[in-house]
Design an enzyme around this catalytic site. Sequence first.
Site, PDB file in Angstrom:
ATOM      1  N   ARG A 132       0.817  -1.212   0.000  1.00 41.29           N
ATOM      2  CA  ARG A 132       0.000   0.000   0.000  1.00 41.29           C
ATOM      3  C   ARG A 132       0.854   1.267   0.000  1.00 41.29           C
ATOM      4  O   ARG A 132       0.537   2.229  -0.696  1.00 41.29           O
ATOM      5  CB  ARG A 132      -0.938  -0.022   1.215  1.00 41.29           C
ATOM      6  CG  ARG A 132      -1.894   1.159   1.324  1.00 41.29           C
ATOM      7  CD  ARG A 132      -2.581   1.505   0.014  1.00 41.29           C
ATOM      8  NE  ARG A 132      -3.153   0.351  -0.664  1.00 41.29           N
ATOM      9  CZ  ARG A 132      -3.399   0.300  -1.956  1.00 41.29           C
ATOM     10  NH1 ARG A 132      -3.097   1.335  -2.737  1.00 41.29           N
ATOM     11  NH2 ARG A 132      -3.934  -0.765  -2.496  1.00 41.29           N
ATOM     12  N   LYS A 176       3.830  25.376  -4.106  1.00 40.32           N
ATOM     13  CA  LYS A 176       2.606  24.760  -3.593  1.00 40.32           C
ATOM     14  C   LYS A 176       2.762  23.247  -3.694  1.00 40.32           C
ATOM     15  O   LYS A 176       2.392  22.623  -4.688  1.00 40.32           O
ATOM     16  CB  LYS A 176       1.386  25.244  -4.375  1.00 40.32           C
ATOM     17  CG  LYS A 176       1.021  26.691  -4.092  1.00 40.32           C
ATOM     18  CD  LYS A 176      -0.248  27.102  -4.814  1.00 40.32           C
ATOM     19  CE  LYS A 176      -0.601  28.555  -4.519  1.00 40.32           C
ATOM     20  NZ  LYS A 176      -1.828  29.001  -5.250  1.00 40.32           N
ATOM     21  N   LYS A 184       7.523  39.532  -3.457  1.00 37.91           N
ATOM     22  CA  LYS A 184       6.111  39.668  -3.800  1.00 37.91           C
ATOM     23  C   LYS A 184       5.548  40.959  -3.220  1.00 37.91           C
ATOM     24  O   LYS A 184       6.264  41.770  -2.630  1.00 37.91           O
ATOM     25  CB  LYS A 184       5.340  38.447  -3.306  1.00 37.91           C
ATOM     26  CG  LYS A 184       5.824  37.138  -3.933  1.00 37.91           C
ATOM     27  CD  LYS A 184       4.913  35.984  -3.587  1.00 37.91           C
ATOM     28  CE  LYS A 184       5.351  34.716  -4.294  1.00 37.91           C
ATOM     29  NZ  LYS A 184       4.422  33.586  -4.071  1.00 37.91           N
ATOM     30  N   GLU A 204       7.810  39.827  -8.395  1.00 41.16           N
ATOM     31  CA  GLU A 204       6.458  39.637  -8.896  1.00 41.16           C
ATOM     32  C   GLU A 204       5.867  41.009  -9.239  1.00 41.16           C
ATOM     33  O   GLU A 204       5.879  41.924  -8.410  1.00 41.16           O
ATOM     34  CB  GLU A 204       5.583  38.953  -7.849  1.00 41.16           C
ATOM     35  CG  GLU A 204       4.168  38.679  -8.334  1.00 41.16           C
ATOM     36  CD  GLU A 204       3.323  38.010  -7.268  1.00 41.16           C
ATOM     37  OE1 GLU A 204       2.859  36.893  -7.507  1.00 41.16           O
ATOM     38  OE2 GLU A 204       3.148  38.612  -6.180  1.00 41.16           O
ATOM     39  N   ASP A 218       2.143  38.480 -13.157  1.00 42.90           N
ATOM     40  CA  ASP A 218       0.978  37.815 -12.583  1.00 42.90           C
ATOM     41  C   ASP A 218      -0.333  38.425 -13.074  1.00 42.90           C
ATOM     42  O   ASP A 218      -0.540  39.643 -12.983  1.00 42.90           O
ATOM     43  CB  ASP A 218       1.045  37.906 -11.056  1.00 42.90           C
ATOM     44  CG  ASP A 218      -0.039  37.090 -10.384  1.00 42.90           C
ATOM     45  OD1 ASP A 218      -0.302  35.954 -10.825  1.00 42.90           O
ATOM     46  OD2 ASP A 218      -0.630  37.584  -9.397  1.00 42.90           O
TER      47      ASP A 218
END
Length: 290
Positions: free
Chosen positions: A101, A136, A168, A198, A219
């Site tokens: 598993r 992330k 940022k 950014e 962005d």
Amino acid sequence: MHGPHLPLTPDLQQQLAAWLQEDLGRGDLTAPALAGATGRAHWIARADGVFCGGVLVEPLFRLLDPEARVRLLVADSAPIGSGQRLLELEGSGAALVACERTALNLAMRLSGIATATAQLAAALDGTGVGLADTRKTTPGLRVLEKYAVRCGGGINHRLGLDDAAMLKENHLAWAGGIRPAVAAVRASAPWPARLIVEAETGEEAEAALRAGADGVLLDEFTPEQLTELVPRLRALATERGTPVMLEASGVQPEQLKAYADTGIDLISSSAPITRSPWLDLSMRFTLNWT
């Protein structure tokens, strides 16, 4: 069989042992039923996709059976089809059952990421624009998830906060602007590192280049905005005499090609890691009682 490399570091070996122990707990209660048994098993794909995680199978199974043998039939990063045999194993029956598993869970998770990455990267084929990941990631799985991105044809961006500096909105606000923020990082960085800013407007992007940024994360710009902005940024980079890496984020999958056509270098996306389903794999056994 060749593909992206995953070093089996002491840290990764410790993680594998901890993940296996999490499942074993105080011990596999079914082990006595398999006393004295040796066994063979193989993995089968239950869906089309990109395989990832095969390199972890032998280290995992050898934690319980040092004599376990694994024969990889498919390399990590290879496309696979439903029903395809992926690898073969041989070892003690108790070890094969106890490790099943943990090994499958890791491989299904990583194969899902590799598959999702490959689907997005395919839209950028021939454009010269790379598909990059983000920070992330699942705590504890970062190295493996980023390896899966590479297996799917993506590019690893920053592994952590220590290998590149990305300034940022909050950094810029608290530091008093782009120039002082860039200057502070440049003055104090203890080792050579890329510095990325950014930007949410064209003016911020241009200011970042004038302040000496190595890259700009653009962005939430539209393709039309970037088509107009990118040549200006390239001209500024030429004027200062050093190249710049231009990256777009906030891009929807159906718009990948449109963004690639603007002249940027990278498109970053967290989706392959944060939104991908597991790829269905299974293990089949043949026990040989001795």
